[in-house]
Design an enzyme around this catalytic site. Structure first.
Site, PDB file in Angstrom:
ATOM      1  CB  ILE A 195     -18.927 -21.543   3.509  1.00  0.00           C
ATOM      2  CG1 ILE A 195     -18.368 -20.112   3.453  1.00  0.00           C
ATOM      3  CG2 ILE A 195     -18.250 -22.351   4.624  1.00  0.00           C
ATOM      4  CD1 ILE A 195     -18.762 -19.245   4.630  1.00  0.00           C
TER       5      ILE A 195
ATOM      6  CG  ASN B 265     -15.033 -23.917  19.761  1.00  0.00           C
ATOM      7  OD1 ASN B 265     -13.922 -23.686  20.238  1.00  0.00           O
ATOM      8  ND2 ASN B 265     -15.308 -25.003  19.066  1.00  0.00           N
TER       9      ASN B 265
ATOM     10  N   GLY C 220     -20.311 -28.851  12.628  1.00  0.00           N
ATOM     11  CA  GLY C 220     -20.906 -27.853  11.721  1.00  0.00           C
ATOM     12  C   GLY C 220     -19.935 -27.272  10.706  1.00  0.00           C
ATOM     13  CB  VAL C 221     -19.779 -23.898   9.134  1.00  0.00           C
ATOM     14  CG1 VAL C 221     -19.576 -22.913  10.284  1.00  0.00           C
ATOM     15  CG2 VAL C 221     -19.165 -23.365   7.851  1.00  0.00           C
ATOM     16  CG  ASP C 222     -15.011 -24.794  14.024  1.00  0.00           C
ATOM     17  OD1 ASP C 222     -14.988 -24.767  15.257  1.00  0.00           O
ATOM     18  OD2 ASP C 222     -14.017 -24.522  13.315  1.00  0.00           O
TER      19      ASP C 222
ATOM     20  CB  SER D 220     -25.114 -17.724  16.491  1.00  0.00           C
ATOM     21  OG  SER D 220     -23.931 -17.366  17.175  1.00  0.00           O
ATOM     22  CB  THR D 221     -28.705 -19.985  12.783  1.00  0.00           C
ATOM     23  OG1 THR D 221     -27.936 -20.406  11.647  1.00  0.00           O
ATOM     24  CG2 THR D 221     -28.808 -18.473  12.815  1.00  0.00           C
TER      25      THR D 221
ATOM     26  CE1 TYR E  77     -21.546 -22.730  20.368  1.00  0.00           C
ATOM     27  CE2 TYR E  77     -20.913 -20.545  19.613  1.00  0.00           C
ATOM     28  CZ  TYR E  77     -20.584 -21.763  20.214  1.00  0.00           C
ATOM     29  OH  TYR E  77     -19.291 -21.996  20.629  1.00  0.00           O
TER      30      TYR E  77
HETATM   31  N1  APR Z   1     -21.136 -24.300   4.465  1.00  0.00           N
HETATM   32  C1  APR Z   1     -21.992 -23.324   4.878  1.00  0.00           C
HETATM   33  N2  APR Z   1     -22.730 -23.419   6.012  1.00  0.00           N
HETATM   34  C2  APR Z   1     -22.597 -24.556   6.738  1.00  0.00           C
HETATM   35  C3  APR Z   1     -21.723 -25.620   6.373  1.00  0.00           C
HETATM   36  C4  APR Z   1     -20.982 -25.448   5.182  1.00  0.00           C
HETATM   37  N3  APR Z   1     -20.132 -26.388   4.748  1.00  0.00           N
HETATM   38  N4  APR Z   1     -21.844 -26.604   7.324  1.00  0.00           N
HETATM   39  C5  APR Z   1     -22.756 -26.185   8.220  1.00  0.00           C
HETATM   40  N5  APR Z   1     -23.223 -24.966   7.877  1.00  0.00           N
HETATM   41  C6  APR Z   1     -24.250 -24.139   8.517  1.00  0.00           C
HETATM   42  C7  APR Z   1     -25.211 -24.817   9.437  1.00  0.00           C
HETATM   43  O1  APR Z   1     -26.183 -25.553   8.685  1.00  0.00           O
HETATM   44  C8  APR Z   1     -25.814 -23.611  10.132  1.00  0.00           C
HETATM   45  O2  APR Z   1     -26.822 -23.041   9.318  1.00  0.00           O
HETATM   46  O3  APR Z   1     -23.617 -23.185   9.348  1.00  0.00           O
HETATM   47  C9  APR Z   1     -24.626 -22.634  10.206  1.00  0.00           C
HETATM   48  C10 APR Z   1     -24.024 -22.450  11.592  1.00  0.00           C
HETATM   49  O4  APR Z   1     -24.130 -23.667  12.321  1.00  0.00           O
HETATM   50  P1  APR Z   1     -22.894 -24.227  13.202  1.00  0.00           P
HETATM   51  O5  APR Z   1     -21.818 -24.656  12.305  1.00  0.00           O
HETATM   52  O6  APR Z   1     -23.477 -25.211  14.167  1.00  0.00           O
HETATM   53  O7  APR Z   1     -22.363 -22.930  13.977  1.00  0.00           O
HETATM   54  P2  APR Z   1     -22.922 -22.207  15.282  1.00  0.00           P
HETATM   55  O8  APR Z   1     -24.398 -22.338  15.433  1.00  0.00           O
HETATM   56  O9  APR Z   1     -22.328 -20.818  15.209  1.00  0.00           O
HETATM   57  O10 APR Z   1     -22.252 -23.023  16.475  1.00  0.00           O
HETATM   58  C11 APR Z   1     -20.861 -22.942  16.644  1.00  0.00           C
HETATM   59  O11 APR Z   1     -20.627 -25.312  16.701  1.00  0.00           O
HETATM   60  O12 APR Z   1     -19.360 -26.478  15.207  1.00  0.00           O
HETATM   61  C12 APR Z   1     -19.367 -25.947  16.472  1.00  0.00           C
HETATM   62  O13 APR Z   1     -17.064 -25.428  16.919  1.00  0.00           O
HETATM   63  C13 APR Z   1     -18.327 -24.858  16.622  1.00  0.00           C
HETATM   64  O14 APR Z   1     -18.654 -24.740  18.981  1.00  0.00           O
HETATM   65  C14 APR Z   1     -18.921 -24.078  17.756  1.00  0.00           C
HETATM   66  C15 APR Z   1     -20.420 -24.129  17.463  1.00  0.00           C
END
Ligand code: APR
Length: 194
Positions: free
Chosen positions: A28, A41, A49-51, A138-139, A142
């Site tokens: 993304i 968060n 993760g994506v954050d 969230s997948t 979370y």
């Molecule tokens: N581009 C697109 N999707 C991504 C990328 C990327 N560069 N990196 C990770 N993802 C995907 C993950 O593979 C997953 O399918 O984003 C999706 C959401 O996963 P998380 O990033 O773990 O988000 P979430 O489940 O909502 O948890 C949020 O995780 O990173 C911490 O600070 C964040 O505390 C918060 C929690």
């Protein structure tokens, strides 16, 4: 009215009320839509993760704006969204939203997940943006079950696009093939495509 089409890369695309809803596998942080959405968060101070990927790719300007937002309005509740700059990335903005942590499905998780998508779309429309990219909120950390989360995500977006809006393109950018397949299946189910 939902029509099923395929783009050249064989990624699923749906046309809903003159808006384009598509699904692709990718990163993304490299998208060129007006805004990308971060699965943040409540602290807005970054994470994994994506954050983590978005803050790394965008640079410190994003965190600086997040710090200002939190100092003004406090932590971001689950299901709500805020908008910042996108720093060094190609998109113009990042919309940060907080998805629900999965606790078994009886603590309002489904409504909070739908709200995270809807509030992000509303915020993009309020800023007159026409294109937005979502991750699978969230997948990951979370732990929201992927099959249910993908249906909620697509139903919420399809319903939002059925009404008049400035949003003309929504892209789901999924990082791995398992998530891409789940969203592709869910899109077929909600649009009745065989
Ligand atoms: N581009 C697109 N999707 C991504 C990328 C990327 N560069 N990196 C990770 N993802 C995907 C993950 O593979 C997953 O399918 O984003 C999706 C959401 O996963 P998380 O990033 O773990 O988000 P979430 O489940 O909502 O948890 C949020 O995780 O990173 C911490 O600070 C964040 O505390 C918060 C929690």
């Amino acid at each position: 009215m939902i029509m099923g089409v395929k783009d050249m890369g064989n990624n699923p695309v749906k046309i809903i009320n003159q808006a384009k809803l598509s699904i692709l596998q990718g990163d993304i942080t490299r998208q060129t839509t007006d805004t990308i959405v971060n699965a943040a968060n409540s602290s807005l101070m970054g994470g994994g993760g994506v954050d983590g990927a978005i803050h790394r790719a965008g640079g410190p300007a994003i965190l600086e704006e997040c710090i200002q937002i939190v100092s003004l309005q406090g932590r971001l509740p689950s299901g709500q969204a805020v908008i910042t700059n996108a720093g060094n990335m190609k998109s113009k903005h990042v919309i940060h939203t907080v998805g629900p942590i999965w606790h078994g499905g009886k603590q309002g998780e489904a409504d909070l997940l739908a709200s995270a998508y809807r509030e992000s779309l509303q915020l993009a429309a309020e800023n007159n943006l026409s294109s937005i990219s979502f991750p699978s909120i969230s997948t990951g950390a979370y732990s929201y079950p992927l099959d249910e989360a993908s249906r909620i995500a697509l139903k919420t977006v399809a319903s939002f696009l059925s009404a008049t809006t400035s949003i003309k393109e929504v892209v789901f950018v999924l990082f791995d093939s398992r998530t891409f397949d789940a969203y592709t299946t869910a899109l077929r189910e909600i649009t009745g495509d065989k």
